[in-house]
Design a protein around this motif. Structure first.
Motif, PDB file in Angstrom:
ATOM      1  N   GLN A  46       4.862  14.260   3.392  1.00  0.00           N
ATOM      2  CA  GLN A  46       5.904  14.247   2.225  1.00  0.00           C
ATOM      3  C   GLN A  46       5.478  13.170   1.311  1.00  0.00           C
ATOM      4  O   GLN A  46       6.170  13.139   0.116  1.00  0.00           O
ATOM      5  N   ILE A  47       4.559  12.216   1.680  1.00  0.00           N
ATOM      6  CA  ILE A  47       4.264  11.428   0.593  1.00  0.00           C
ATOM      7  C   ILE A  47       3.178  11.729  -0.454  1.00  0.00           C
ATOM      8  O   ILE A  47       2.252  12.282  -0.355  1.00  0.00           O
ATOM      9  N   ASP A  48       3.532  11.397  -1.716  1.00  0.00           N
ATOM     10  CA  ASP A  48       2.545  11.653  -2.926  1.00  0.00           C
ATOM     11  C   ASP A  48       1.432  10.728  -2.957  1.00  0.00           C
ATOM     12  O   ASP A  48       1.365   9.478  -3.255  1.00  0.00           O
ATOM     13  N   GLU A  49       0.370  11.483  -2.431  1.00  0.00           N
ATOM     14  CA  GLU A  49      -1.084  10.668  -2.069  1.00  0.00           C
ATOM     15  C   GLU A  49      -1.506  10.024  -3.672  1.00  0.00           C
ATOM     16  O   GLU A  49      -1.941   9.028  -3.577  1.00  0.00           O
ATOM     17  N   THR A  50      -1.236  10.769  -4.702  1.00  0.00           N
ATOM     18  CA  THR A  50      -1.859  10.308  -5.963  1.00  0.00           C
ATOM     19  C   THR A  50      -1.113   8.925  -6.427  1.00  0.00           C
ATOM     20  O   THR A  50      -1.431   8.151  -7.262  1.00  0.00           O
ATOM     21  N   ALA A  51       0.246   8.738  -5.586  1.00  0.00           N
ATOM     22  CA  ALA A  51       0.822   7.370  -6.051  1.00  0.00           C
ATOM     23  C   ALA A  51       0.349   6.364  -5.177  1.00  0.00           C
ATOM     24  O   ALA A  51       0.878   5.192  -5.227  1.00  0.00           O
TER      25      ALA A  51
ATOM     26  N   PRO B 268      -1.964   3.259  -3.714  1.00  0.00           N
ATOM     27  CA  PRO B 268      -3.065   2.245  -4.439  1.00  0.00           C
ATOM     28  C   PRO B 268      -4.508   2.361  -3.539  1.00  0.00           C
ATOM     29  O   PRO B 268      -4.382   2.482  -2.600  1.00  0.00           O
ATOM     30  N   ASP B 269      -5.351   1.952  -4.456  1.00  0.00           N
ATOM     31  CA  ASP B 269      -6.701   2.043  -3.727  1.00  0.00           C
ATOM     32  C   ASP B 269      -6.850   0.682  -2.998  1.00  0.00           C
ATOM     33  O   ASP B 269      -5.994  -0.225  -3.035  1.00  0.00           O
ATOM     34  N   ASN B 270      -8.067   0.870  -2.405  1.00  0.00           N
ATOM     35  CA  ASN B 270      -8.481  -0.548  -1.589  1.00  0.00           C
ATOM     36  C   ASN B 270      -8.206  -1.908  -2.241  1.00  0.00           C
ATOM     37  O   ASN B 270      -7.816  -2.728  -1.588  1.00  0.00           O
ATOM     38  N   VAL B 271      -8.608  -1.899  -3.486  1.00  0.00           N
ATOM     39  CA  VAL B 271      -8.681  -2.935  -4.272  1.00  0.00           C
ATOM     40  C   VAL B 271      -7.426  -3.279  -4.858  1.00  0.00           C
ATOM     41  O   VAL B 271      -6.790  -4.639  -4.306  1.00  0.00           O
ATOM     42  N   ALA B 272      -6.444  -2.505  -5.014  1.00  0.00           N
ATOM     43  CA  ALA B 272      -5.134  -2.904  -5.310  1.00  0.00           C
ATOM     44  C   ALA B 272      -4.385  -3.199  -3.918  1.00  0.00           C
ATOM     45  O   ALA B 272      -3.475  -4.271  -4.117  1.00  0.00           O
ATOM     46  N   ARG B 273      -4.737  -2.745  -2.965  1.00  0.00           N
ATOM     47  CA  ARG B 273      -3.765  -2.893  -1.572  1.00  0.00           C
ATOM     48  C   ARG B 273      -4.244  -4.551  -1.416  1.00  0.00           C
ATOM     49  O   ARG B 273      -3.512  -5.267  -1.017  1.00  0.00           O
ATOM     50  N   ALA B 274      -5.605  -4.879  -1.464  1.00  0.00           N
ATOM     51  CA  ALA B 274      -5.955  -6.247  -1.165  1.00  0.00           C
ATOM     52  C   ALA B 274      -5.268  -7.133  -2.154  1.00  0.00           C
ATOM     53  O   ALA B 274      -4.705  -8.175  -1.696  1.00  0.00           O
ATOM     54  N   GLU B 275      -5.195  -6.725  -3.426  1.00  0.00           N
ATOM     55  CA  GLU B 275      -4.424  -7.651  -4.452  1.00  0.00           C
ATOM     56  C   GLU B 275      -2.611  -7.597  -3.841  1.00  0.00           C
ATOM     57  O   GLU B 275      -2.344  -8.844  -3.878  1.00  0.00           O
ATOM     58  N   GLN B 276      -2.370  -6.637  -3.583  1.00  0.00           N
ATOM     59  CA  GLN B 276      -0.803  -6.958  -2.964  1.00  0.00           C
ATOM     60  C   GLN B 276      -0.749  -7.720  -1.756  1.00  0.00           C
ATOM     61  O   GLN B 276      -0.089  -8.558  -1.782  1.00  0.00           O
TER      62      GLN B 276
ATOM     63  N   PHE C 208       2.376  -5.481   6.826  1.00  0.00           N
ATOM     64  CA  PHE C 208       1.568  -4.713   7.175  1.00  0.00           C
ATOM     65  C   PHE C 208       1.012  -3.717   5.879  1.00  0.00           C
ATOM     66  O   PHE C 208       1.988  -3.583   5.137  1.00  0.00           O
ATOM     67  N   GLY C 209      -0.358  -3.148   6.165  1.00  0.00           N
ATOM     68  CA  GLY C 209      -0.744  -2.193   5.013  1.00  0.00           C
ATOM     69  C   GLY C 209      -0.280  -0.753   5.546  1.00  0.00           C
ATOM     70  O   GLY C 209      -0.538  -0.463   6.787  1.00  0.00           O
ATOM     71  N   TYR C 210       0.216  -0.147   4.906  1.00  0.00           N
ATOM     72  CA  TYR C 210       0.482   1.255   5.094  1.00  0.00           C
ATOM     73  C   TYR C 210      -0.702   1.792   5.412  1.00  0.00           C
ATOM     74  O   TYR C 210      -1.740   2.056   4.593  1.00  0.00           O
ATOM     75  N   ALA C 211      -0.800   2.712   6.795  1.00  0.00           N
ATOM     76  CA  ALA C 211      -1.950   3.378   6.995  1.00  0.00           C
ATOM     77  C   ALA C 211      -1.597   4.991   6.761  1.00  0.00           C
ATOM     78  O   ALA C 211      -0.777   5.322   7.231  1.00  0.00           O
ATOM     79  N   HIS C 212      -2.431   5.741   5.886  1.00  0.00           N
ATOM     80  CA  HIS C 212      -1.986   6.883   5.357  1.00  0.00           C
ATOM     81  C   HIS C 212      -2.802   8.074   6.105  1.00  0.00           C
ATOM     82  O   HIS C 212      -4.093   8.071   5.925  1.00  0.00           O
TER      83      HIS C 212
ATOM     84  N   GLY D 255       0.960  -1.198  -0.163  1.00  0.00           N
ATOM     85  CA  GLY D 255      -0.198   0.340   0.127  1.00  0.00           C
ATOM     86  C   GLY D 255       0.528   1.290   0.056  1.00  0.00           C
ATOM     87  O   GLY D 255       0.402   2.322   0.251  1.00  0.00           O
ATOM     88  N   LEU D 256       2.222   1.139  -0.330  1.00  0.00           N
ATOM     89  CA  LEU D 256       3.117   2.409  -0.311  1.00  0.00           C
ATOM     90  C   LEU D 256       2.923   2.966  -1.619  1.00  0.00           C
ATOM     91  O   LEU D 256       2.673   2.276  -2.819  1.00  0.00           O
ATOM     92  N   PRO D 257       3.541   4.301  -2.004  1.00  0.00           N
ATOM     93  CA  PRO D 257       3.183   4.742  -3.054  1.00  0.00           C
ATOM     94  C   PRO D 257       4.107   3.995  -4.158  1.00  0.00           C
ATOM     95  O   PRO D 257       5.211   3.568  -3.808  1.00  0.00           O
ATOM     96  N   HIS D 258       3.700   4.205  -5.313  1.00  0.00           N
ATOM     97  CA  HIS D 258       4.206   3.586  -6.464  1.00  0.00           C
ATOM     98  C   HIS D 258       4.482   1.816  -6.232  1.00  0.00           C
ATOM     99  O   HIS D 258       4.908   1.179  -7.235  1.00  0.00           O
ATOM    100  N   GLN D 259       3.891   1.371  -5.425  1.00  0.00           N
ATOM    101  CA  GLN D 259       3.817  -0.075  -5.139  1.00  0.00           C
ATOM    102  C   GLN D 259       2.833  -0.915  -6.204  1.00  0.00           C
ATOM    103  O   GLN D 259       1.617  -0.286  -6.290  1.00  0.00           O
ATOM    104  N   THR D 260       3.346  -1.902  -6.633  1.00  0.00           N
ATOM    105  CA  THR D 260       2.535  -2.749  -7.661  1.00  0.00           C
ATOM    106  C   THR D 260       2.598  -4.272  -7.005  1.00  0.00           C
ATOM    107  O   THR D 260       3.388  -4.373  -6.042  1.00  0.00           O
TER     108      THR D 260
END
Length: 445
Positions: free
Chosen positions: A250-255, A257-265, A236-240, A209-214
């Motif tokens: 400092q973290i780029d919110e636009t980068a 992942p959403d809930n679905v992407a987080r669950a997939e990761q 752990f899932g990153y909690a923003h 769930g970090l920025p730019h993670q796939t």
């Protein structure tokens, strides 16, 4: 899991239920005097755990949600050590003779910001003021970026038996986006050095769930970690929460992942680790079959405490250092979070307790149910109620969210026995929340 269910139950605001009731329910009504009374009441024969919080880091990772501050000099660390030594003395004066200790955990922050000779002196003091068992587990959290050969030798001399290493991600793009650049080569060399010095039990922390993670980068990081064969991994899932943790701005919110992407990761990391022979433990831990966590899970002895999942069966945790949370028989206590306030208390010759919570019989019952759900993904509510002297029917009837969870196929309920389906383990916090009587602060979707 269907997207609508993920969005319904993956609420970032839900507690992680490492303790119950949770820290937002703590009150300043529980202060120094209460803590002193509770310490005096501790049974002298019963083993306790010690948690020592070290609130310093040499560089700040932007994702971090823990109370810690940047320090490059030695003075703040030395001042902190003087205060912690005094706090150990204050606690030892209250408790009935030298309490037996079976588990010690140095957390942070980065405990290895303490100079090797100072760390050895601190361990010596702890062993002097408490009665360590021969088999006591002593664990420490490590940032491999600052580890020296001298430090590893010191950890061996201090009797450290388990090291928890922050990794988060091995992807250089992700690392730069959260201000934690740490190479695979460096991490592997620290792991090797620890093992050569007899510190063979190694834990890794990974984040999704970090920025730019796939999914790809998460699986790659998991595979890189697997090559080093740690005994345990916490994933752990990153909690923003930038409104609460300023460094996260400092973290780029636009980068992110959403809930679905987080669950997939999360699912992809879990599949990778389980395929490599690790047992999945509760919500977010993985352990080799011979690790204490896996053995504790197998025998139904897995516990959950403020550090996450644990094989530690102590009823009492004594917290030392700023912001440290202690669990005593009567309730929870937390030290002053701000280092300056913590120092003021200790300098004045009193404990640094700033708030806490006095447990009721019903709190203990609900805590037991929540702990079994979080540890075993199931709970025999009637049996737990019987053990605590409660009627299960009113409790089950008052758990409003249970009906909704059953309708959505998240849980199966049979005569009060609640089982969470394996594929829905990632929303276990939403199931535990059904028994949280203080959760009115978070609305049901």
């Amino acid at each position: 899991m269907h997207t609508s269910l993920l969005n319904k139950y993956c609420d970032a605001r839900l507690p992680w239920y490492t303790i119950y009731p949770t820290a937002p329910d703590f009150s300043a009504m529980v202060g120094v005097q209460t803590c002193e009374t509770w310490l005096r009441r501790l049974p002298p024969e019963e083993p306790v755990s010690l948690y020592i919080h070290v609130p310093f880091c040499r560089s700040i990772c932007w994702y971090c949600g823990f109370p810690t501050s940047l320090t490059r000099g030695e003075r703040p660390v030395r001042n902190y050590l003087a205060a912690v030594r005094d706090e150990i003395g204050l606690v030892a004066e209250q408790v009935p003779r030298a309490l037996p200790v079976s588990d010690v955990h140095f957390g942070g922050g980065t405990p290895t910001t303490i100079a090797p000779s100072d760390f050895l002196a601190l361990m010596e003091l702890l062993r002097h003021r408490f009665a360590f068992s021969k088999s006591a587990t002593i664990a420490i959290e490590i940032d491999p970026r600052g580890v020296t050969a001298e430090m590893v030798e010191m950890l061996q001399a201090a009797g450290i038996s388990r090291a928890s290493i922050g990794v988060q991600s091995f992807d250089p793009v992700v690392q730069r986006s959260v201000n934690r650049v740490q190479s695979e080569v460096l991490t592997a060399s620290v792991v090797e050095s620890l093992r050569q010095h007899g510190i063979s039990r190694i834990n890794f922390d990974l984040l999704f769930g970090l920025p730019h993670q796939t999914v790809r980068s998460c699986v790659d990081s998991a595979r890189t970690a697997l090559a080093m064969r740690p005994d345990r991994l916490a994933v752990f899932g990153y909690a923003h929460v930038p409104s609460y943790m300023k460094r996260q701005r400092q973290i780029d919110e636009t980068a992110l992942p959403d809930n679905v992407a987080r669950a997939e990761q999360a699912a992809a990391i879990a599949d990778t680790l389980v395929s490599a022979g690790y047992r999945q433990i509760g919500l977010d831990h993985f352990a080799l079959p011979n690790d204490e966590l896996a053995l504790a899970q197998k025998t139904g002895r897995l516990r959950r405490n403020s550090l996450g999942y644990s094989a530690d069966t102590c009823k009492t945790v004594i917290g030392l250092g700023p912001s440290a949370i202690g669990r005593l028989r009567d309730g929870y206590v937390q030290n002053e979070i701000a280092t300056a306030s913590y120092h003021q208390h200790i300098k004045a010759g009193r404990l640094a307790t700033s708030k806490g919570y006095c447990l009721t019989a019903e709190d203990c019952l609900r805590a037991a149910i929540i702990e079994r759900l979080m540890c075993d993904l199931q709970a025999d509510v009637p049996a737990i109620c019987a053990a605590h002297g409660f009627d299960p029917l009113p409790l089950l009837d008052s758990a409003d969210r249970l009906g909704m969870l059953a309708e959505d196929g998240i849980v199966e309920i049979e005569e009060g026995f609640i089982r969470v389906k394996q594929e829905h383990r990632f929303v276990i916090r939403a199931v535990a929340a059904a028994f949280d009587t203080y959760l009115d602060r978070i609305p049901i979707n």
